[in-house]
Write a protein that holds these residues in place. Structure first.
Motif, PDB file in Angstrom:
ATOM      1  N   GLY A 107     -25.995  17.554  21.713  1.00 23.83           N
ATOM      2  CA  GLY A 107     -26.033  16.148  22.087  1.00 23.83           C
ATOM      3  C   GLY A 107     -26.948  15.362  21.160  1.00 23.83           C
ATOM      4  N   GLN A 108     -28.078  15.971  20.788  1.00 23.97           N
ATOM      5  CA  GLN A 108     -29.038  15.289  19.918  1.00 23.97           C
ATOM      6  C   GLN A 108     -28.468  15.078  18.523  1.00 23.97           C
ATOM      7  N   ARG A 111     -26.227  12.182  18.877  1.00 25.19           N
ATOM      8  CA  ARG A 111     -26.966  10.919  19.077  1.00 25.19           C
ATOM      9  C   ARG A 111     -27.610  10.432  17.779  1.00 25.19           C
ATOM     10  N   TRP A 112     -28.196  11.358  16.998  1.00 23.72           N
ATOM     11  CA  TRP A 112     -28.803  10.951  15.724  1.00 23.72           C
ATOM     12  C   TRP A 112     -27.746  10.376  14.793  1.00 23.72           C
ATOM     13  N   ARG A 114     -24.858   8.922  15.623  1.00 22.41           N
ATOM     14  CA  ARG A 114     -24.416   7.613  16.112  1.00 22.41           C
ATOM     15  C   ARG A 114     -25.471   6.535  15.875  1.00 22.41           C
ATOM     16  N   ALA A 115     -26.751   6.934  15.888  1.00 21.85           N
ATOM     17  CA  ALA A 115     -27.827   5.956  15.683  1.00 21.85           C
ATOM     18  C   ALA A 115     -28.058   5.653  14.208  1.00 21.85           C
ATOM     19  N   GLN A 147     -19.094  17.239  21.961  1.00 18.16           N
ATOM     20  CA  GLN A 147     -19.973  16.260  21.305  1.00 18.16           C
ATOM     21  C   GLN A 147     -19.373  15.717  20.022  1.00 18.16           C
ATOM     22  N   GLU A 278     -37.992   9.870  15.457  1.00 21.08           N
ATOM     23  CA  GLU A 278     -37.297   8.612  15.173  1.00 21.08           C
ATOM     24  C   GLU A 278     -38.279   7.518  14.757  1.00 21.08           C
TER      25      GLU A 278
END
Ligand code: C2E
Ligand code: MG
Ligand code: MG
Ligand code: MG
Length: 296
Positions: A107-108, A111-112, A114-115, A147, A278
């Motif tokens: 998931g991380q 998320r990274w 997508r960010a 994911q 981050e």
């Protein structure tokens, strides 16, 4: 308590082990307490992953992270994984915890991305129980699909003693992981009892030299020779070699001279929570997709 134990030992005479009994009792009750608390830790969201960077030995450029489990018991503080992971293994909770770690790490990565931080490779630690009893290959496949990430972004770290305890059982599983694109690393290498001839046949991409050798290598010629031998052996077998626990620039330079590929340790960065990583990325000048270790 210690005084009472000492007194009991004296009273019982010299050649008895009564002195140790109260200590064993304390350890047993401590384990039980940990086990009970660990059963609730997941629901209470007390578990999290910290991420420690791995860097190239040649130019210290960022290569990826190792995810390390953290258990924050609030007012009681953090319990070190070396204390609670063995408890989880013994009481059968490691499967549940391990699948949480896998899901969280995948998931991380997503998320990274997508960010806007780019694709970041993450290594997870896997216990013997998970490797042998869980359908790790199926679980990783499903999680990556869920994911939307490539399995090539995942690395699995298994300890040398886990792999070597039953190589004919573990090798096919490691081979199946590699076949789906996951890289496989042997953790804490040098502390177990590897037969070097067997290592040649193991389906492994990466060897991680145990930090005890790394720490001693700068001072002790025996440890230095061991590190050198592991590096050369890994090269010969076509494996990448990582040094863990690199704390000083002196160690980093020595390892680079030996042509070790990858370094990891406090010299570069400690394991950090996601928001800290981050924040460092945001405070750096680099564009998110070009973020390297210079900023971490
Ligand atoms: P490991 O996989 O060998 O992880 C490396 C350990 O060295 C980590 O300890 C890391 O924080 C520590 N370390 C990193 N750089 C340095 C350094 O420069 N100096 C020193 N002295 N230590 C350094 P940590 O996080 O306490 O984890 C301990 C062990 O717990 C891990 O050893 C691994 O075997 C286990 N573990 C951690 N997370 C997980 C997990 O998610 N699943 C499983 N099954 N085991 C885990
Ligand atoms: Mg590890
Ligand atoms: Mg290790
Ligand atoms: Mg270790």
């Amino acid at each position: 308590n210690a005084d009472m134990a000492l007194y009991a030992a004296k009273a019982a005479g010299r050649n008895t082990y009564h002195f140790f009994k109260p200590i064993f009792a304390d350890q047993a009750s401590e384990r039980l307490e940990l086990e009970l608390a660990l059963r609730e830790a997941m629901e209470r969201q007390e578990l999290s992953l910290y991420y420690q960077p791995k860097v190239a030995a040649s130019d210290h450029g960022f290569l990826g992270f190792e995810a390390l489990l953290r258990w924050n018991r609030g007012e009681l503080g953090f319990v070190p994984p070396d204390r609670f992971v063995p408890v989880a293994e013994d009481c059968g909770l490691i499967g549940q915890i391990g699948s949480w770690v896998l899901a969280e790490a995948c998931g991380q990565i997503a998320r990274w991305y997508r960010a806007g931080y780019g694709w970041r490779k993450v290594a997870i630690n896997v216990s013997a129980r998970q490797l042998v009893h869980d359908d790790l290959v199926g679980m990783i496949g499903r999680e990556c699909e869920r994911q939307g990430i490539s399995p090539t972004l995942l690395e699995v770290e298994v300890t040398e003693s886990c792999v070597m305890s039953n190589p004919s059982q573990t090798s096919p599983i490691l081979a199946a992981l590699r076949a789906m694109g996951v890289s496989v690393a042997i953790d804490d290498f040098g502390t177990g009892h590897s037969s070097l001839s067997y290592l040649r046949r193991l389906p492994v991409d990466v060897i991680k030299i145990d930090r005890s050798f790394v720490h001693e290598a700068a001072r002790d010629t025996g440890a230095e020779a061991i590190v050198k031998t592991i590096v050369n052996l890994s090269k010969t077998l076509g494996m990448d070699v990582v040094a863990e626990g690199v704390e000083t620039l002196e160690q980093a330079e020595m390892l680079a001279r030996m042509e070790c590929d990858v370094l990891q340790g406090y010299c570069f960065a400690q394991p950090m929570p996601v928001d800290e990583i981050e924040r460092r990325w945001r405070e750096s000048d680099a564009t998110p997709s070009a973020l390297g270790l210079a900023e971490i």
